[in-house]
Design a protein around this motif. Structure first.
Motif, short mmCIF file in Angstrom:
data_model
loop_
_atom_site.label_atom_id
_atom_site.label_comp_id
_atom_site.label_asym_id
_atom_site.label_seq_id
_atom_site.Cartn_x
_atom_site.Cartn_y
_atom_site.Cartn_z
N ARG A 190 23.99 -30.36 20.94
CA ARG A 190 23.96 -31.28 22.07
C ARG A 190 24.94 -32.41 21.79
O ARG A 190 25.31 -32.67 20.65
CB ARG A 190 22.56 -31.83 22.31
N GLU A 191 25.34 -33.07 22.84
CA GLU A 191 26.36 -34.10 22.71
C GLU A 191 25.84 -35.36 22.05
O GLU A 191 26.52 -35.99 21.24
CB GLU A 191 26.94 -34.43 24.09
N THR A 192 24.60 -35.76 22.39
CA THR A 192 24.05 -37.04 21.93
C THR A 192 22.87 -36.82 21.00
O THR A 192 21.95 -36.06 21.33
CB THR A 192 23.63 -37.90 23.12
N THR A 193 22.88 -37.50 19.87
CA THR A 193 21.76 -37.47 18.92
C THR A 193 21.53 -38.88 18.41
O THR A 193 22.48 -39.62 18.12
CB THR A 193 22.07 -36.55 17.72
N TYR A 194 20.26 -39.28 18.28
CA TYR A 194 19.88 -40.56 17.69
C TYR A 194 19.17 -40.29 16.37
O TYR A 194 18.21 -39.52 16.32
CB TYR A 194 18.96 -41.35 18.62
N THR A 195 19.64 -40.93 15.31
CA THR A 195 19.02 -40.80 14.00
C THR A 195 18.59 -42.18 13.53
O THR A 195 19.36 -43.14 13.59
CB THR A 195 19.99 -40.18 12.99
N CYS A 196 17.34 -42.29 13.07
CA CYS A 196 16.78 -43.56 12.63
C CYS A 196 16.46 -43.53 11.14
O CYS A 196 16.22 -42.47 10.56
CB CYS A 196 15.50 -43.88 13.41
N TYR A 197 16.45 -44.72 10.57
CA TYR A 197 16.15 -44.85 9.14
C TYR A 197 15.45 -46.18 8.93
O TYR A 197 15.99 -47.25 9.22
CB TYR A 197 17.46 -44.79 8.34
N ASN A 198 14.22 -46.14 8.42
CA ASN A 198 13.41 -47.34 8.21
C ASN A 198 13.84 -48.06 6.94
O ASN A 198 14.02 -47.43 5.88
CB ASN A 198 11.93 -46.98 8.11
N VAL A 258 14.51 -50.97 11.63
CA VAL A 258 14.95 -49.59 11.74
C VAL A 258 16.42 -49.58 12.13
O VAL A 258 16.84 -50.27 13.06
CB VAL A 258 14.10 -48.78 12.75
N LEU A 259 17.21 -48.85 11.37
CA LEU A 259 18.62 -48.61 11.68
C LEU A 259 18.68 -47.40 12.60
O LEU A 259 18.10 -46.35 12.28
CB LEU A 259 19.40 -48.34 10.40
N ARG A 260 19.37 -47.55 13.71
CA ARG A 260 19.50 -46.42 14.64
C ARG A 260 20.99 -46.12 14.83
O ARG A 260 21.75 -46.99 15.26
CB ARG A 260 18.85 -46.72 15.98
N VAL A 261 21.38 -44.91 14.49
CA VAL A 261 22.76 -44.47 14.63
C VAL A 261 22.84 -43.48 15.78
O VAL A 261 22.09 -42.49 15.82
CB VAL A 261 23.28 -43.82 13.33
N HIS A 262 23.72 -43.77 16.72
CA HIS A 262 23.94 -42.88 17.86
C HIS A 262 25.19 -42.06 17.59
O HIS A 262 26.28 -42.60 17.46
CB HIS A 262 24.12 -43.72 19.13
N TRP A 263 25.01 -40.75 17.50
CA TRP A 263 26.13 -39.84 17.35
C TRP A 263 26.47 -39.23 18.70
O TRP A 263 25.57 -38.78 19.43
CB TRP A 263 25.80 -38.71 16.37
N ARG A 264 27.74 -39.21 19.00
CA ARG A 264 28.20 -38.55 20.22
C ARG A 264 29.20 -37.46 19.83
O ARG A 264 30.38 -37.72 19.64
CB ARG A 264 28.84 -39.53 21.19
N ASN A 265 28.70 -36.25 19.71
CA ASN A 265 29.52 -35.10 19.35
C ASN A 265 30.04 -34.47 20.64
O ASN A 265 29.57 -33.44 21.10
CB ASN A 265 28.71 -34.09 18.54
N ARG A 266 31.03 -35.15 21.20
CA ARG A 266 31.47 -34.83 22.56
C ARG A 266 31.97 -33.40 22.71
O ARG A 266 31.77 -32.76 23.73
CB ARG A 266 32.58 -35.81 22.96
N PHE A 267 32.58 -32.87 21.66
CA PHE A 267 33.14 -31.53 21.75
C PHE A 267 32.33 -30.50 20.96
O PHE A 267 32.82 -29.42 20.66
CB PHE A 267 34.60 -31.55 21.27
N ARG A 268 31.10 -30.87 20.62
CA ARG A 268 30.15 -29.96 19.98
C ARG A 268 30.74 -29.32 18.72
O ARG A 268 30.67 -28.10 18.54
CB ARG A 268 29.70 -28.88 20.97
N LEU A 269 31.32 -30.14 17.87
CA LEU A 269 31.91 -29.64 16.63
C LEU A 269 30.80 -29.37 15.61
O LEU A 269 29.85 -30.14 15.48
CB LEU A 269 32.91 -30.65 16.07
N SER A 270 30.93 -28.29 14.86
CA SER A 270 29.86 -27.86 13.95
C SER A 270 30.04 -28.35 12.52
O SER A 270 29.20 -28.06 11.67
CB SER A 270 29.76 -26.34 13.96
N ASP A 271 31.11 -29.05 12.23
CA ASP A 271 31.40 -29.45 10.85
C ASP A 271 31.44 -30.96 10.68
O ASP A 271 32.21 -31.49 9.88
CB ASP A 271 32.72 -28.84 10.40
#
Length: 604
Positions: free
Chosen positions: A189-197, A285-298
């Motif tokens: 998916r294009e958008t992912t949110y990852t959190c870290y306490n 909580v640290l929240r990082v928003h990743w936007r993998n616009r072109f759905r790259l797998s690496d």
């Protein structure tokens, strides 16, 4: 039934969600390396304001987002970026031979490909930095002209690039919060949110004076934010999280791609700041928003933030107030549609001010791609005819890619009890075939908000506050919906469960649909089920409370008319203490109650 503290926490989560949406929307195109790789010397373009004799190391950098107005990328496209996009993001002969910035040199000459043979030229290996094809160079020959977008205000850029002096002060400390290791970014998916306490320093109260990004993979990291937690949270590995971190709603710092890689210290000399530490909170909580616009797998990333803080706290704590409209319905093929929302600082908002005034010193208006104009104004409580608006922020030519930060540092606007703040948004749907509604999608949905930074934040008020209209409801009407203590009655009804269970099955499939769907057998059966529930049983206090609460509301009257169009056996329900008309009225009342909770469960 939600308690008052739970209610305030819910509203605070709503606000942070809105803030998060704004951060998501602030930059739509990134300085992807794949774009750099599609032009010669794309990763070796010199900043036009730099020259070899310049001692300012901060300017000894490249212009990474070659097609953007910001050297870091992420903002709107410059003249070269627009032409690059028009060529399908490919280096064509036409683009190579063109002089996009009009400085007398072709794009090919500027990017070290004067014969326009790249990428076929296998010997292409320039040893010098390329000059910028979107800005006239040298700047000494082409001084800044505000009416010429191909010239640069180097004096302003140099000032912005200088290190924050405050971070060098002896009383200023810093701590880093970042993902503990490089994590794989989802390609599904294009958008992912990852959190870290994380724990934050808490031996005393501190104020944040500046912050900057710790960037690992700029191809995917879209924004990074840090929120304080109202309660303790457990230590854990990084985890996928919703847009709003649960229990953590107090904004400390936020970075978006459009801000570049500089340290943000504009508030460092101000008399108010965001607090944390003892008596405030000890976990974040640290929240990082990743936007993998072109759905790259690496793709992998371990980004974060560096927080600069001081124990020498400012006189006041900062707060955030969000004003606007939470219900939008913009018909298609319209050249102009106007929507407004307001916050009246009376009634339920009295405790927010606690009898005192606040001072608004920064405002950011926010819409999406259909937005054309937006303004935020204050009306004094005594101005009953609304003749003298005090303009806080006006964007007469709105561009969602480049939000304007309306600073009022030298003359903050004071807002008093009894005043109201109103946001008016104008849209164009001339190129749309479908009705546009409220939502988070940049291309298909819209928003209408103004984000106001103010001081002082009262100690009794936690986190940030939303005070926005919900259709024809103003904010306090919306709050009163929660304050109807239905559980004080001795009914068997459990209204909160009743409402939450019907949201997905009734409203999402039937409310605000075209008449043929609204009156379908499926929807009328669902509405019949509403009145078969014991919460709506004749003679119950819960039914009387629901009816009494909405009887005079304008939105309720509209729903009555809508429901009268459909034939449903629920219209034949007649209670001994009500007329047939009242029974029909109750149908709209029940639907409105569910509608009121839709925002809570779908947005929080």
């Amino acid at each position: 039934m939600k308690s008052a503290s739970q209610l305030h926490e819910s509203m605070s989560k709503t606000t942070v969600r809105l803030l998060a949406v704004f951060l998501c929307s602030s930059a739509s195109t990134l300085a992807y390396r794949m774009f750099q790789n599609n032009i010669p010397s794309g990763d070796r373009v010199r900043h036009p304001c730099y020259n070899d004799d310049d001692d300012d190391d901060e300017l000894n950098e490249q212009w990474q987002g070659v097609g953007h107005t910001s050297s870091f990328g992420g903002t709107s496209l410059n003249v070269f970026g627009r032409r690059f996009a028009a060529e399908g993001y490919m280096w064509t002969k036409a683009l190579c031979e063109e002089d996009s910035d009009g400085d007398g040199r072709s794009n090919g000459v500027e990017l070290n490909d004067p014969l326009c043979t790249w990428p076929l030229n296998v010997n292409f290996s320039p040893v010098v930095l390329a000059t910028h094809p979107g800005y006239k160079d040298p700047v000494e020959r082409f001084p800044y002209n505000a009416s010429d977008e191909t010239t640069l205000d180097c004096a302003r850029l140099r000032a912005a690039a200088r290190p924050c002096g405050i971070v060098q002060r002896s009383d200023v400390r810093h701590f880093d919060v970042q993902l503990p290791r490089r994590l794989a970014v989802s390609w599904k998916r294009e958008t992912t949110y990852t959190c870290y306490n994380v724990r934050v320093p808490a031996d005393r109260k501190f104020h944040v004076v500046a912050w900057g990004p710790i960037l690992d993979n700029i191809d995917v990291v879209h924004h990074v934010s840090l929120y304080g937690c109202s309660w303790s949270v457990a230590e854990s590995d990084p985890y996928e999280c919703p847009m709003t971190p649960l229990k953590c709603t107090r904004l400390i710092a936020a970075w978006t791609f459009a801000m570049g890689n500089e340290t943000f210290c504009q508030l460092s000399g101000f008399n108010a700041a965001y607090p944390f530490g003892a008596g405030v909170f000890e976990w974040a909580v640290l929240r990082v928003h990743w936007r993998n616009r072109f759905r790259l797998s690496d793709q992998f990333d371990a980004s974060g933030l560096r927080i600069y803080y001081t124990p020498n706290v400012r006189p006041w704590d900062l707060g955030t107030l969000v004003v606007g409209q939470r219900v939008l319905k913009i018909p298609p093929r319209q050249s102009e549609v106007t929507v407004s929302g307001k916050c009246r600082l009376v009634d339920c908002m009295s405790s927010f001010l606690n009898g005192n005034s606040i001072h608004v010193f920064l405002a950011v208006n926010h819409m999406h791609v259909h937005g054309r104009e937006i303004e935020t104004v204050v009306y004094r409580g005594s101005d009953t005819k609304r003749l003298s608006p005090i303009v806080i922020a006006r964007d007469s030519s709105f561009n969602y890619e480049d939000p304007n930060f309306h600073g009022l540092f030298t003359q903050p606007v004071t807002v008093y009890p009894g005043d109201s703040i109103e946001v008016t948004c104008r849209y164009s749907s001339i190129d749309q075939d479908k009705t546009i509604h409220y939502g988070e999608s940049l291309t298909e949905e819209e928003m209408c908000y103004s984000y106001l930074s103010y001081y002082p934040r009262r100690s009794a008020h936690q986190g940030s506050t939303v005070c926005a209209s919900y259709g024809s409801f103003d904010h306090c009407d919306y709050i009163h919906l929660y304050e109807a203590d239905l559980n004080r009655y001795s009914d068997a009804c459990e209204p909160w469960s009743f409402v939450s269970e019907l949201i997905d099955t009734v409203l999402l499939s039937c409310f605000d649909a075209v008449p043929s769907i609204y009156c379908s057998k499926h929807c009328t059966a669902l509405w019949d089920a509403v009145y078969e529930n014991e919460c709506m049983a004749c003679g119950t206090a819960s039914r009387r409370a629901i009816e009494d609460h909405f009887r005079q509301n304008a939105m309720y009257q509209t729903l009555v008319q809508m429901r009268l169009r459909c034939a449903s056996k629920s219209y034949n329900v007649s209670c001994p203490e009500t007329s047939s008309s009242s029974a029909r009225t109750s149908s709209a009342v029940g639907s409105l109650l569910i509608l009121g909770y839709l925002f809570t469960y779908s947005v929080l």
